[in-house]
Design a protein around this motif. Structure first.
Motif, short mmCIF file in Angstrom:
data_model
loop_
_atom_site.label_atom_id
_atom_site.label_comp_id
_atom_site.label_asym_id
_atom_site.label_seq_id
_atom_site.Cartn_x
_atom_site.Cartn_y
_atom_site.Cartn_z
N ASP A 102 15.67 -26.69 42.40
CA ASP A 102 15.96 -27.91 42.85
C ASP A 102 14.95 -29.10 42.75
OD1 ASP A 102 16.83 -29.80 44.65
OD2 ASP A 102 15.77 -28.88 46.52
N THR A 103 15.36 -30.04 42.01
CA THR A 103 14.40 -30.84 41.42
C THR A 103 13.78 -32.01 42.35
OG1 THR A 103 15.81 -32.01 40.07
CG2 THR A 103 14.72 -30.37 38.96
N LYS A 104 14.56 -31.96 43.35
CA LYS A 104 14.07 -33.16 44.29
C LYS A 104 12.47 -33.38 44.51
CE LYS A 104 18.55 -33.85 46.04
NZ LYS A 104 19.25 -32.47 45.67
N PRO A 105 11.84 -32.21 45.03
CA PRO A 105 10.63 -32.58 45.33
C PRO A 105 9.50 -32.58 44.07
CG PRO A 105 11.44 -30.46 46.17
CD PRO A 105 12.59 -31.03 45.44
N LEU A 106 10.28 -32.44 43.02
CA LEU A 106 9.43 -32.59 41.72
C LEU A 106 9.32 -33.74 41.12
CD1 LEU A 106 10.52 -29.05 39.94
CD2 LEU A 106 8.63 -29.65 41.85
N VAL A 107 10.23 -34.89 41.51
CA VAL A 107 10.32 -36.18 40.82
C VAL A 107 9.06 -36.87 40.42
CG1 VAL A 107 11.07 -38.41 41.40
CG2 VAL A 107 12.55 -36.70 42.02
N GLY A 108 8.84 -36.96 39.15
CA GLY A 108 7.44 -37.81 38.82
C GLY A 108 6.68 -36.91 38.06
N HIS A 109 6.81 -35.38 38.21
CA HIS A 109 5.98 -34.60 37.33
C HIS A 109 6.43 -34.80 35.93
CE1 HIS A 109 3.73 -32.72 40.54
NE2 HIS A 109 4.85 -32.37 41.00
N LEU A 110 5.69 -34.52 34.81
CA LEU A 110 5.95 -34.97 33.59
C LEU A 110 6.15 -33.64 32.72
CD1 LEU A 110 3.08 -37.19 33.65
CD2 LEU A 110 5.25 -38.06 33.65
N ALA A 111 6.94 -34.07 31.77
CA ALA A 111 6.90 -33.08 30.48
C ALA A 111 6.87 -33.86 29.11
CB ALA A 111 8.14 -32.25 30.54
N ALA A 112 6.27 -33.25 28.10
CA ALA A 112 6.27 -33.82 26.65
C ALA A 112 6.92 -33.24 25.69
CB ALA A 112 4.62 -33.92 26.54
N TRP A 113 7.63 -33.81 25.05
CA TRP A 113 8.74 -33.19 24.29
C TRP A 113 8.75 -34.26 22.99
CZ3 TRP A 113 9.56 -28.14 24.00
CH2 TRP A 113 9.69 -27.43 25.40
N ASN A 114 9.85 -34.02 21.99
CA ASN A 114 10.14 -34.69 21.00
C ASN A 114 11.59 -35.26 21.12
OD1 ASN A 114 8.65 -32.26 19.72
ND2 ASN A 114 7.63 -34.08 19.39
N TYR A 115 12.39 -34.75 22.23
CA TYR A 115 13.60 -35.07 22.60
C TYR A 115 13.90 -34.76 24.04
CZ TYR A 115 18.63 -34.43 22.91
OH TYR A 115 20.03 -34.26 23.44
N PHE A 116 14.74 -35.63 24.75
CA PHE A 116 15.15 -35.48 25.92
C PHE A 116 16.60 -35.66 26.08
CE2 PHE A 116 10.92 -36.39 27.11
CZ PHE A 116 10.44 -35.28 27.98
N GLU A 117 17.40 -34.84 26.74
CA GLU A 117 19.00 -35.13 26.75
C GLU A 117 19.46 -36.51 27.46
OE1 GLU A 117 20.96 -32.18 29.14
OE2 GLU A 117 22.73 -33.45 28.94
N SER A 118 18.27 -37.06 28.10
CA SER A 118 18.58 -38.42 28.49
C SER A 118 18.41 -39.49 27.60
CB SER A 118 17.83 -38.78 29.87
OG SER A 118 16.42 -38.83 29.53
N VAL A 119 17.95 -39.39 26.49
CA VAL A 119 17.65 -40.19 25.39
C VAL A 119 19.00 -41.18 25.13
CG1 VAL A 119 17.01 -40.73 23.09
CG2 VAL A 119 15.66 -39.21 24.47
N ASP A 120 18.89 -42.62 25.15
CA ASP A 120 20.22 -43.15 25.18
C ASP A 120 20.29 -43.71 23.61
OD1 ASP A 120 22.26 -44.16 25.76
OD2 ASP A 120 21.40 -46.13 26.76
N ASN A 121 21.10 -42.94 22.86
CA ASN A 121 21.66 -43.67 21.60
C ASN A 121 22.95 -42.92 21.13
OD1 ASN A 121 21.12 -41.16 19.68
ND2 ASN A 121 19.16 -41.48 20.59
N PRO A 122 23.80 -43.48 20.14
CA PRO A 122 25.10 -43.08 19.79
C PRO A 122 25.03 -41.56 19.29
CG PRO A 122 24.56 -45.12 18.79
CD PRO A 122 23.50 -44.90 19.58
N VAL A 123 24.06 -41.44 18.84
CA VAL A 123 23.88 -39.93 17.89
C VAL A 123 23.82 -38.88 18.76
CG1 VAL A 123 22.64 -38.46 16.12
CG2 VAL A 123 22.72 -40.99 15.80
N ASN A 124 22.72 -39.17 20.18
CA ASN A 124 22.75 -38.19 21.10
C ASN A 124 23.80 -38.04 22.05
OD1 ASN A 124 21.22 -36.48 22.46
ND2 ASN A 124 20.83 -37.92 24.15
#
Lengths: 421, 499
Positions: free
Chosen positions: A272-294
């Motif tokens: 349940d991620t509600k208490p975790l809002v604001g913690h971070l992760a470093a990657w080279n891709y996220f599902e939320s990236v906004d572009n047509p290919v994604n």
């Protein structure tokens, strides 16, 4: 009666003929592709979705007519999270199934286990996960991030004003090669930025550790000494109890942000991620990236999960290693078309400089010499819906430095792939 | 926009309190992160009640209720929003809101807010808010130009057990920071005071983590204390009974969510009987079909139950997938109670300690105060004699095995609230469970109780000194030595009838 048996006999023979026909087509016209991911055991949680992603990508390539006019035929094996079994199954794929390429492995220890097999038999392995570097084999292409494409930019962000200008660093990891090497690199990097040893704390937990009370209490104590950030290389499902404990003990991201290198959308599905809002992760891709290919990539994956009735299909998510798998398979297919052959040496040559328009929104390039992708780095913040919101990203893809300059002796390493190191 | 013009603009806005809300919001959204940060700092220093709504929306991650525009905040801005909001909430008429705000300001107040805090401090009527504000001010007054103010601040800080106070006092005592001798001496006394208070909090915290870990070990091991301890079945599938209980909780959560969303807060309570029934049912089925053919053949039992555990794991994997499933904590099990400034007791852990004790009492009553318990004890002590006296041993075996499995199911409900729920859940508890039962003494409920809490506390005392990895190894080594010395465990079954 007689007629019925006649019909039966006819169908039987027809189906046998059809089987024989399809068999002969397959035998002549397919390229075998190995998939080496754990489908049982502790790593199944992470690796199962990579197997499915590989199958989806292969299906898509086949739908467009395959590679060099031949269809791809996946050969899936299950090394069961058992490191020596990875070597055995790898050997089986290369010698018995005679696959042209293998996509697989997650943990560094499994990759280290298959490496001698691939070097001995001159196989080709695509490894899709971020890792600690310190390796560059001519028989492996690394489509995940090296430390300079994930860990170091993340720490630079934590040092910036927007990241909270952290002065003290708590390095928390699972006890194995990836966290230890990454933390060694990070410690050297922090030293180079003027952070003293008294402001760095390094703590390891066993695999599958589930009681984080003491560690969270220690983080709290440590953070009283100045603006602190936690850098977590905790792997697998230990993350769930860790984040739950953080939330329950009232340690918020605004006080002590945690940046994680092994937590993605897939891992957050169990929390349940509600208490975790604001913690971070470093990657080279996220599902939320906004572009047509994604958007296309995510939609394809969700449709595939639904069509194949994968468990949890209604909440199917994509993540970084899945994207790296997808990119890896496409790049290999492009290289095979360019080389007009599946011969490992020819494909390896054709892969250098290969480009692909990736779901991350960038056109990724396979480096000409070092077998790693040039990748953009993104820092995402956990949102209450289990997705990440990108708060920082590099302006362009970075070239990988598998031999980190922060480990002494690496300056003498060659910048091209050599066997046996 | 030139600075003067911008100020004029903002000044004009102040004349139009009604328009402030919307205009501030628009300006804030349009600004760059640095400008937003500056804006929030300004707002914190000069609070205006009209902005309260905007700030509380921002804290919720929205621009205004109903506004669908995307808001991008980072941790630095979120911290500043919290601080600015607290500043505004000091103007509230509700003393509870003011108290919470003052507590927030103790952590986050900036030097620019001193003047405002001073004014609120002077005008505050409520005693507890007054005291909280005094502390918030004291933090900032350590750098005041007047030594008398600094002295008062240092003395005040000594009375708190706040971990931040220690750092602040230590900074003050660094060479060249504080020059007035009287303040330095007072700071040293205060620092010693704070350290003492922090130490108490730390020790209590360690004791609590030990108890909590112990209660989890106990819940995991209690079922095994019956199946292995009393019946003597080396039950390698015990961990999977825990796992089934946890998955039952997950299914109950989903069903409640779908069919009775108003009762979602109480789903763990509904899950308890369901988990018990599921695990007990599977346990009895196993006993009837597999285990009873293997009584008296420990090696075969071990292998067969291990095989069963693999089958159960893979079945769950096929049904629910290899990924962990999400079991959310209901609100009453999230968060914790702040006992001391450096000690928070999470509700989930408090509830689990209580629940573990409840299950122990229940099991004890069942074994010692019911007919079934009497039969179970009779069969364990002397099977043939019990059979001669008319005890249906086969049925008792089945029921006892079901009871042990059912209790493991209850443990699974509790474990689902603090850890992962995945097919491998049982694997991570099976070794600990055997350790507890063997250490406590086979055949003894009380032994398991002491062993679980003993192991929990020992683990938590060792962990901070030598780390989690070495701690685990050391505990294992100690148990091996102990078992070498005392193979019957902590508590041995008294009497003549031990086979």
């Amino acid at each position: 009666m007689k007629r019925r048996s006649l019909i039966k006999a006819f169908t039987l023979s027809a189906s046998i003929a059809a089987m024989g026909l399809s068999w002969s087509i397959q035998a002549a016209e397919t390229i075998k592709v190995g998939i080496l991911h754990s489908l049982s055991g502790t790593m199944a949680i992470s690796e199962t979705s990579l197997k499915d992603m590989a199958l989806m990508t292969i299906e898509q390539i086949n739908a467009k007519g395959g590679v060099n006019g031949k269809l791809l035929e996946p050969v899936v094996v299950d090394p069961a999270s058992n490191w020596p079994l990875f070597a055995e199954k790898g050997r089986q794929l290369l010698t018995q199934d005679k696959v042209a390429v293998v996509f697989g492995c997650w943990t560094s220890v499994s990759r280290k286990s298959v490496l001698p097999v691939f070097e001995e038999l001159n196989g080709l392995l695509f490894y899709p996960v971020q890792y600690e570097g310190e390796e560059m084999s001519p028989n492996v292409f690394y489509t995940g991030a090296a430390p300079n494409q994930q860990a170091i930019p993340a720490v630079e962000y934590l040092m910036s004003d927007d990241g909270g200008a952290a002065k003290r660093y708590f390095l928390l990891g699972t006890d194995y090669v990836y966290p230890r090497t990454t933390n060694k690199i990070l410690r050297a990097f922090l030293h180079s930025k003027g952070v003293a040893d008294k402001d760095i704390e390094e703590v390891y937990t066993p695999f599958g550790h589930s009681d984080y009370q003491t560690i969270v209490a220690n983080i709290k104590k440590f953070s009283a000494g100045g603006k602190t950030a936690v850098i977590s290389t905790v792997n697998g499902d230990s993350n769930v109890p860790f984040y739950k404990e953080l939330a329950n003990q009232g340690l918020k991201a605004t006080d002590v942000p945690v940046v994680a290198f092994s937590v993605g959308e897939e891992e957050l599905r169990g929390i349940d991620t509600k208490p975790l809002v604001g913690h971070l992760a470093a990657w080279n891709y996220f599902e939320s990236v906004d572009n047509p290919v994604n958007s296309q990539f995510v939609a394809d994956w969700q449709a595939y999960a639904k069509a194949k009735n994968l468990p949890g299909a209604d909440k199917a998510v994509t993540n970084d290693p899945m994207e790296a798998t997808y990119v890896g398979i496409h790049m290999w297919a492009q290289a095979v078309e360019k080389a007009k052959s599946t011969d490992v040496d020819k494909v390896r040559e054709a892969l250098a400089g290969q480009t692909f328009k990736a779901p991350s929104g960038y056109t990724l390039t396979m480096d000409k010499s070092n077998h790693h992708l040039h990748k953009p780095v993104m820092i995402g913040e956990i949102q209450d819906d289990g997705q990440f919101n990108v708060v920082w990203e590099t302006e362009q893809p970075l070239r990988a430095q598998p031999w980190s300059p922060f480990i002494p002796g690496n300056d003498k390493r060659p910048d091209y792939a050599v066997k046996g190191n | 926009m030139p600075k003067a013009l911008q100020r004029l603009f903002l000044g004009l806005l102040l004349l139009l309190p009604l328009a402030v809300q919307a205009a501030d919001a628009d300006y804030f959204i349009a600004a760059k992160a640095n400008e937003q940060a500056r804006l929030l700092q300004d707002w914190a220093a000069q609070p205006d009640p009209a902005r309260l709504e905007l700030l509380s929306s921002l804290q919720q991650g929205r621009i205004a209720p109903g506004d669908t525009r995307k808001l991008r905040l980072n941790n630095r801005l979120r911290g500043l929003v919290d601080n600015a909001l607290a500043s505004h909430q000091l103007l509230s008429t509700d003393s509870a809101v003011r108290l919470a705000a003052a507590r927030q300001l103790q952590k986050s107040a900036q030097p620019a807010q001193v003047a405002f805090l001073d004014r609120r401090f002077a005008g505050e009527a409520d005693a507890s808010v007054h005291a909280a504000l005094a502390l918030a001010l004291a933090n900032l007054q350590l750098v005041d130009s007047d030594p008398a103010v600094r002295l008062a601040a240092v003395r005040l800080l000594g009375e708190t057990g706040d971990p931040m106070a220690r750092t602040r006092l230590q900074t003050l005592l660094e060479p060249g920071v504080e020059s007035t001798a009287s303040v330095r001496t007072a700071a040293e006394t205060s620092l010693a005071q704070v350290k003492r208070k922090l130490l108490i909090g730390e020790l209590l915290g360690q004791a609590f983590s030990g108890l909590s870990l112990g209660s989890i070990l106990l819940l995991a091991a209690l079922g095994l204390a019956i199946t292995f301890g009393l019946l003597g079945v080396i039950n390698m599938a015990h961990g999977e009974m825990l796992m089934l209980g946890a998955y039952a909780t997950y299914v109950v959560q989903i069903l409640v969510q779908r069919y009775a969303p108003e009762a979602i807060a109480f789903y763990p309570l509904i899950a308890l009987p369901v988990a018990f029934a599921v695990s007990a049912g599977v346990g009895m089925l196993l006993e009837r079909t597999v285990i009873r053919h293997l009584y008296g053949r420990p090696l075969e039992t071990l292998l067969a139950t291990w095989g069963i555990s693999l089958i159960l794991i893979q079945t769950i994997r096929l049904l629910f997938g290899a990924q962990n499933v999400e079991v959310a904590n209901p609100a009453w099990l999230s968060g914790g109670i702040q006992v001391l400034p450096n000690l928070v007791l999470p509700y989930s852990r408090l509830v689990i300690i209580a629940f573990a004790l409840f299950v122990v009492v229940l099991t004890w009553l069942l074994l010692n105060r019911t007919r079934l318990g009497l039969n179970v004890r009779a069969v364990t002590q002397n099977r043939n004699m019990a059979a001669c006296c008319g005890v249906p041993t086969g049925r008792v075996d089945m029921l006892a095995f079901g009871l042990g499995s059912g209790i493991a199911g209850l443990g699974g409900v509790a474990l689902s609230q603090i850890g992962n729920v995945g097919p491998d859940l049982g694997q991570s508890y099976i070794i600990d469970s055997f350790l507890v039962v063997v250490l406590g003494g086979v055949g003894q409920l009380a032994g398991s109780l002491w062993a679980a809490f003993g192991l929990g506390i020992a683990n938590k005392l060792l962990e901070p000194q030598i780390g989690a990895v070495l701690g685990k190894i050391l505990i294992l080594a100690l148990i091996i030595l102990f078992i070498q010395k005392r193979p019957q465990g902590l508590f041995a079954l008294k009497g003549r009838v031990i086979d």
